[in-house]
Design a protein around this motif. Structure first.
Motif, PDB file in Angstrom:
ATOM      1  N   VAL A  20       0.751  -1.079   0.050  1.00  0.00           N
ATOM      2  CA  VAL A  20       0.073  -0.026   0.180  1.00  0.00           C
ATOM      3  C   VAL A  20       0.797   1.173   0.107  1.00  0.00           C
ATOM      4  CG1 VAL A  20      -1.520   1.323   1.455  1.00  0.00           C
ATOM      5  CG2 VAL A  20      -2.020  -1.086   1.151  1.00  0.00           C
ATOM      6  N   LEU A  21       1.884   1.426   0.871  1.00  0.00           N
ATOM      7  CA  LEU A  21       2.759   2.545   0.714  1.00  0.00           C
ATOM      8  C   LEU A  21       3.590   2.777  -0.193  1.00  0.00           C
ATOM      9  CD1 LEU A  21       3.897   2.083   4.403  1.00  0.00           C
ATOM     10  CD2 LEU A  21       2.246   3.849   3.872  1.00  0.00           C
ATOM     11  N   SER A  22       4.102   1.642  -0.798  1.00  0.00           N
ATOM     12  CA  SER A  22       4.998   1.903  -1.857  1.00  0.00           C
ATOM     13  C   SER A  22       4.205   1.940  -3.425  1.00  0.00           C
ATOM     14  CB  SER A  22       5.718   0.366  -2.257  1.00  0.00           C
ATOM     15  OG  SER A  22       6.425   0.116  -1.332  1.00  0.00           O
ATOM     16  N   ALA A  23       2.858   1.533  -3.333  1.00  0.00           N
ATOM     17  CA  ALA A  23       1.937   2.067  -4.503  1.00  0.00           C
ATOM     18  C   ALA A  23       1.726   3.494  -4.540  1.00  0.00           C
ATOM     19  CB  ALA A  23       0.772   1.047  -4.542  1.00  0.00           C
ATOM     20  N   GLY A  24       1.289   4.043  -3.085  1.00  0.00           N
ATOM     21  CA  GLY A  24       1.162   5.265  -2.703  1.00  0.00           C
ATOM     22  C   GLY A  24       2.148   6.164  -3.428  1.00  0.00           C
ATOM     23  N   CYS A  25       3.513   5.835  -2.781  1.00  0.00           N
ATOM     24  CA  CYS A  25       4.535   6.728  -3.104  1.00  0.00           C
ATOM     25  C   CYS A  25       4.770   6.541  -4.741  1.00  0.00           C
ATOM     26  CB  CYS A  25       5.796   6.144  -2.384  1.00  0.00           C
ATOM     27  SG  CYS A  25       5.781   6.372  -0.658  1.00  0.00           S
ATOM     28  N   PHE A  26       4.793   5.647  -5.190  1.00  0.00           N
ATOM     29  CA  PHE A  26       5.148   5.345  -6.716  1.00  0.00           C
ATOM     30  C   PHE A  26       3.770   6.266  -7.445  1.00  0.00           C
ATOM     31  CE2 PHE A  26       5.135   3.667 -10.876  1.00  0.00           C
ATOM     32  CZ  PHE A  26       6.409   3.035 -11.133  1.00  0.00           C
ATOM     33  N   VAL A  27       2.653   6.222  -7.137  1.00  0.00           N
ATOM     34  CA  VAL A  27       1.755   7.110  -7.816  1.00  0.00           C
ATOM     35  C   VAL A  27       2.241   8.590  -7.611  1.00  0.00           C
ATOM     36  CG1 VAL A  27      -0.653   7.844  -7.820  1.00  0.00           C
ATOM     37  CG2 VAL A  27      -0.161   5.484  -7.625  1.00  0.00           C
ATOM     38  N   PHE A  28       2.647   9.028  -6.498  1.00  0.00           N
ATOM     39  CA  PHE A  28       2.948  10.345  -6.042  1.00  0.00           C
ATOM     40  C   PHE A  28       4.206  10.686  -6.773  1.00  0.00           C
ATOM     41  CE2 PHE A  28      -0.782  10.106  -3.208  1.00  0.00           C
ATOM     42  CZ  PHE A  28      -1.703  10.944  -3.813  1.00  0.00           C
ATOM     43  N   MET A  29       4.922   9.770  -7.403  1.00  0.00           N
ATOM     44  CA  MET A  29       6.051  10.219  -7.952  1.00  0.00           C
ATOM     45  C   MET A  29       7.290  10.141  -6.974  1.00  0.00           C
ATOM     46  SD  MET A  29       5.290  11.931 -11.521  1.00  0.00           S
ATOM     47  CE  MET A  29       4.025  11.198 -12.517  1.00  0.00           C
ATOM     48  N   TRP A  30       7.234   9.807  -5.874  1.00  0.00           N
ATOM     49  CA  TRP A  30       8.325   9.825  -5.036  1.00  0.00           C
ATOM     50  C   TRP A  30       9.176   8.618  -4.894  1.00  0.00           C
ATOM     51  CZ3 TRP A  30       9.698   7.557  -0.259  1.00  0.00           C
ATOM     52  CH2 TRP A  30      10.415   8.216   0.625  1.00  0.00           C
ATOM     53  N   GLN A  31      10.503   8.819  -5.501  1.00  0.00           N
ATOM     54  CA  GLN A  31      11.354   7.990  -5.121  1.00  0.00           C
ATOM     55  C   GLN A  31      10.908   6.465  -6.056  1.00  0.00           C
ATOM     56  OE1 GLN A  31      14.718   7.903  -4.361  1.00  0.00           O
ATOM     57  NE2 GLN A  31      14.022  10.261  -3.725  1.00  0.00           N
ATOM     58  N   GLN A  32      10.445   6.622  -7.244  1.00  0.00           N
ATOM     59  CA  GLN A  32       9.836   5.418  -7.916  1.00  0.00           C
ATOM     60  C   GLN A  32      10.729   4.318  -8.336  1.00  0.00           C
ATOM     61  OE1 GLN A  32       8.374   7.215 -11.617  1.00  0.00           O
ATOM     62  NE2 GLN A  32       6.331   7.147 -10.718  1.00  0.00           N
ATOM     63  N   LYS A  33      12.056   4.588  -8.485  1.00  0.00           N
ATOM     64  CA  LYS A  33      13.066   3.682  -8.823  1.00  0.00           C
ATOM     65  C   LYS A  33      13.450   2.664  -7.387  1.00  0.00           C
ATOM     66  CE  LYS A  33      14.945   5.595 -12.691  1.00  0.00           C
ATOM     67  NZ  LYS A  33      15.696   5.211 -13.747  1.00  0.00           N
ATOM     68  N   VAL A  34      12.974   3.179  -6.151  1.00  0.00           N
ATOM     69  CA  VAL A  34      13.223   2.482  -5.055  1.00  0.00           C
ATOM     70  C   VAL A  34      12.172   1.913  -4.571  1.00  0.00           C
ATOM     71  CG1 VAL A  34      13.785   2.938  -2.558  1.00  0.00           C
ATOM     72  CG2 VAL A  34      14.964   4.241  -4.372  1.00  0.00           C
ATOM     73  N   VAL A  35      10.800   2.386  -4.564  1.00  0.00           N
ATOM     74  CA  VAL A  35       9.582   2.005  -4.157  1.00  0.00           C
ATOM     75  C   VAL A  35       9.028   0.861  -4.846  1.00  0.00           C
ATOM     76  CG1 VAL A  35       8.977   3.950  -2.754  1.00  0.00           C
ATOM     77  CG2 VAL A  35       7.991   3.725  -5.100  1.00  0.00           C
ATOM     78  N   ALA A  80       3.675  -6.042  -9.653  1.00  0.00           N
ATOM     79  CA  ALA A  80       5.120  -5.428  -9.222  1.00  0.00           C
ATOM     80  C   ALA A  80       6.312  -5.633 -10.216  1.00  0.00           C
ATOM     81  CB  ALA A  80       5.216  -6.163  -7.991  1.00  0.00           C
ATOM     82  N   VAL A  81       6.177  -6.601 -11.132  1.00  0.00           N
ATOM     83  CA  VAL A  81       7.238  -6.433 -12.157  1.00  0.00           C
ATOM     84  C   VAL A  81       6.816  -5.353 -13.212  1.00  0.00           C
ATOM     85  CG1 VAL A  81       8.057  -7.908 -14.056  1.00  0.00           C
ATOM     86  CG2 VAL A  81       7.769  -9.018 -11.685  1.00  0.00           C
ATOM     87  N   LEU A  82       5.460  -5.233 -13.378  1.00  0.00           N
ATOM     88  CA  LEU A  82       5.045  -4.255 -14.434  1.00  0.00           C
ATOM     89  C   LEU A  82       5.470  -2.829 -13.715  1.00  0.00           C
ATOM     90  CD1 LEU A  82       1.956  -5.548 -16.102  1.00  0.00           C
ATOM     91  CD2 LEU A  82       4.286  -5.365 -16.999  1.00  0.00           C
ATOM     92  N   MET A  83       5.253  -2.661 -12.647  1.00  0.00           N
ATOM     93  CA  MET A  83       5.668  -1.246 -11.550  1.00  0.00           C
ATOM     94  C   MET A  83       7.163  -1.053 -11.965  1.00  0.00           C
ATOM     95  SD  MET A  83       5.092  -0.127  -7.858  1.00  0.00           S
ATOM     96  CE  MET A  83       3.557   0.057  -7.642  1.00  0.00           C
ATOM     97  N   ALA A  84       8.074  -2.018 -11.633  1.00  0.00           N
ATOM     98  CA  ALA A  84       9.544  -2.042 -11.918  1.00  0.00           C
ATOM     99  C   ALA A  84       9.600  -1.537 -13.422  1.00  0.00           C
ATOM    100  CB  ALA A  84      10.019  -3.137 -11.510  1.00  0.00           C
ATOM    101  N   ASP A  85       8.957  -2.305 -14.173  1.00  0.00           N
ATOM    102  CA  ASP A  85       9.079  -1.894 -15.806  1.00  0.00           C
ATOM    103  C   ASP A  85       8.800  -0.480 -16.156  1.00  0.00           C
ATOM    104  OD1 ASP A  85       9.522  -2.481 -18.505  1.00  0.00           O
ATOM    105  OD2 ASP A  85       7.626  -1.995 -18.665  1.00  0.00           O
ATOM    106  N   THR A  86       7.850   0.136 -15.280  1.00  0.00           N
ATOM    107  CA  THR A  86       7.456   1.570 -15.686  1.00  0.00           C
ATOM    108  C   THR A  86       8.520   2.395 -15.136  1.00  0.00           C
ATOM    109  OG1 THR A  86       5.126   0.741 -15.413  1.00  0.00           O
ATOM    110  CG2 THR A  86       5.806   3.202 -15.018  1.00  0.00           C
ATOM    111  N   ALA A  87       9.090   2.135 -13.896  1.00  0.00           N
ATOM    112  CA  ALA A  87      10.099   2.995 -13.543  1.00  0.00           C
ATOM    113  C   ALA A  87      11.646   2.779 -14.325  1.00  0.00           C
ATOM    114  CB  ALA A  87      10.420   2.556 -12.041  1.00  0.00           C
ATOM    115  N   TYR A  88      12.032   1.425 -14.790  1.00  0.00           N
ATOM    116  CA  TYR A  88      13.142   1.451 -15.481  1.00  0.00           C
ATOM    117  C   TYR A  88      12.897   1.065 -16.814  1.00  0.00           C
ATOM    118  CZ  TYR A  88      15.282   0.929 -10.908  1.00  0.00           C
ATOM    119  OH  TYR A  88      15.947   1.041  -9.699  1.00  0.00           O
TER     120      TYR A  88
END
Length: 138
Positions: A20-35, A80-88
């Motif tokens: 939940v926290l990581s998805a929220g941080c990713f959506v708000f573009m905070w440290q996407q490559k980490v979260v 989760a894998v697709l989220m990492a792909d979105t970041a990288y």
């Protein structure tokens, strides 16, 4: 239904909270490559602990719901894998053009996460209701 011990329950909750926290941080573009990696860790913890809750009874409905829950767990991992792909963007090379990649892969983790969350909510409530019915002997 097999109960989790205290450490397993804590791990289960930690995995859900990380997701939940990581998805929220990713959506708000905070440290996407980490979260994105913390989301993957949370998804793995959550799905492993949930798969350890084995149903040993004969109720067909609960068995079917556990299979649907397994599908939701797989969807969490793929999201989760697709989220990492979105970041990288590591899946870009598999497609002939960037347009095709953006149409079919980029940011599709959101839809998969929504599907998994809806399936998870449905199965959790239905399994609980079926287990209560089974305890009463109905």
């Amino acid at each position: 239904m097999k109960k989790l011990n205290q450490l397993q329950s804590l791990t289960f909750l930690l995995g859900g909270a990380l997701m939940v926290l990581s998805a929220g941080c990713f959506v708000f573009m905070w440290q996407q490559k980490v979260v994105c990696w913390s989301f993957l860790l949370g998804a793995v913890l959550f799905t492993v602990m949930q798969s350890m809750q084995i149903y040993e009874g004969r109720n067909f409905v609960i068995r079917r719901l556990k299979n649907i829950q397994a599908l939701a767990n797989l969807s969490f991992i793929i999201a989760a894998v697709l989220m990492a792909d979105t970041a990288y963007g590591f899946l870009k090379d598999l497609f002939s053009s960037y347009i095709t990649y953006y149409q079919y892969v980029y940011n599709k983790w959101v839809a998969l996460l929504l599907l998994a969350a809806i399936l998870e909510l449905y199965t959790t409530h239905r399994i609980d209701a079926e287990l209560k019915k089974e305890e009463k002997g109905v």
